[in-house]
Design a protein around this motif. Structure first.
Motif, PDB file in Angstrom:
ATOM      1  N   GLU A  41     -11.022  -0.224  -8.529  1.00 28.21           N
ATOM      2  CA  GLU A  41     -12.321  -0.883  -8.629  1.00 28.21           C
ATOM      3  C   GLU A  41     -13.465   0.107  -8.391  1.00 28.21           C
ATOM      4  O   GLU A  41     -14.526  -0.008  -8.991  1.00 28.21           O
ATOM      5  N   LEU A  42     -13.256   1.082  -7.536  1.00 28.25           N
ATOM      6  CA  LEU A  42     -14.285   2.079  -7.276  1.00 28.25           C
ATOM      7  C   LEU A  42     -14.398   3.106  -8.398  1.00 28.25           C
ATOM      8  O   LEU A  42     -15.473   3.618  -8.676  1.00 28.25           O
ATOM      9  N   VAL A  43     -13.301   3.392  -9.053  1.00 26.51           N
ATOM     10  CA  VAL A  43     -13.241   4.489 -10.007  1.00 26.51           C
ATOM     11  C   VAL A  43     -13.410   4.039 -11.459  1.00 26.51           C
ATOM     12  O   VAL A  43     -13.812   4.833 -12.303  1.00 26.51           O
ATOM     13  N   LYS A  44     -13.169   2.789 -11.780  1.00 32.61           N
ATOM     14  CA  LYS A  44     -13.052   2.386 -13.185  1.00 32.61           C
ATOM     15  C   LYS A  44     -14.351   2.463 -13.979  1.00 32.61           C
ATOM     16  O   LYS A  44     -14.320   2.731 -15.169  1.00 32.61           O
ATOM     17  N   LYS A  45     -15.484   2.261 -13.375  1.00 28.62           N
ATOM     18  CA  LYS A  45     -16.745   2.295 -14.121  1.00 28.62           C
ATOM     19  C   LYS A  45     -17.216   3.715 -14.409  1.00 28.62           C
ATOM     20  O   LYS A  45     -17.695   4.013 -15.496  1.00 28.62           O
ATOM     21  N   SER A  46     -17.104   4.581 -13.413  1.00 29.73           N
ATOM     22  CA  SER A  46     -17.581   5.950 -13.616  1.00 29.73           C
ATOM     23  C   SER A  46     -16.801   6.904 -12.733  1.00 29.73           C
ATOM     24  O   SER A  46     -16.622   6.670 -11.533  1.00 29.73           O
ATOM     25  N   ASN A  47     -16.306   7.955 -13.343  1.00 26.47           N
ATOM     26  CA  ASN A  47     -15.721   9.083 -12.626  1.00 26.47           C
ATOM     27  C   ASN A  47     -15.831  10.309 -13.522  1.00 26.47           C
ATOM     28  O   ASN A  47     -16.202  10.203 -14.689  1.00 26.47           O
TER      29      ASN A  47
ATOM     30  N   LEU B 284      -5.290   8.474 -10.563  1.00 29.53           N
ATOM     31  CA  LEU B 284      -6.099   8.406  -9.351  1.00 29.53           C
ATOM     32  C   LEU B 284      -5.819   7.142  -8.544  1.00 29.53           C
ATOM     33  O   LEU B 284      -5.798   7.173  -7.313  1.00 29.53           O
ATOM     34  N   ALA B 285      -5.621   6.032  -9.215  1.00 26.39           N
ATOM     35  CA  ALA B 285      -5.520   4.747  -8.529  1.00 26.39           C
ATOM     36  C   ALA B 285      -4.103   4.410  -8.080  1.00 26.39           C
ATOM     37  O   ALA B 285      -3.935   3.627  -7.152  1.00 26.39           O
TER      38      ALA B 285
END
Length: 143
Positions: A11-17, A51-52
């Motif tokens: 949830e933290l990584v899916k929009k922007s990384n 990552l997840a």
């Protein structure tokens, strides 16, 4: 130190990384790819995310040797120790034996059975890229 859950990390990584690549496909359809390590298909999704997920699989060519492939899996107990984070297996056998070893390591060992087909597809692509084209007499076209 406790590690965060897989779904929270996603949830933290899916929009922007920094690994995310957004491209427009046919017409206005947006396609998202990912350059992150341990992602077998390079598709930006929770299932293949390196990552997840705590358990990931990678198949890559070895850096120095010909026709060698490295199968790398992550250790779940060593998440906080980057030096001992991954278990690497170097394979120098023929393709069928390498495919059997990958299948045994990924699915038969109950590691990540859902990644068996992507791991075999990546092994096939890596092995195909390592093969040297046969050199010989080129046939001339008759005209």
């Amino acid at each position: 130190m406790a590690t965060a859950s897989d779904s929270l990390v996603w949830e933290l990584v899916k929009k922007s990384n920094c690994f995310l690549i957004k491209q427009f496909g046919n017409s206005n359809a947006k396609v998202q790819f990912s350059k992150e390590p341990n992602n077998l298909y390079n598709v930006h999704s929770y299932k293949y995310s390196g990552l997840a997920n705590k358990k990931t699989v990678t198949v890559q060519p070895a850096a120095d040797k010909e026709m060698t492939v490295v199968l790398s899996t992550t250790k779940t107990k060593k998440q906080n120790n980057p030096a001992a984070f991954s278990h690497k297996t170097v394979m120098r056998k023929e393709f069928r034996k390498m495919a059997k070893a990958v299948k045994n390591q990924v699915s038969d060992n109950y590691y990540r059975p859902d990644l068996t087909k992507p791991a075999l597809a990546r092994l096939s692509a890596v092995h195909r890229s390592l093969r040297v084209a046969k050199s010989g007499v080129k046939k001339k076209n008759r005209q």
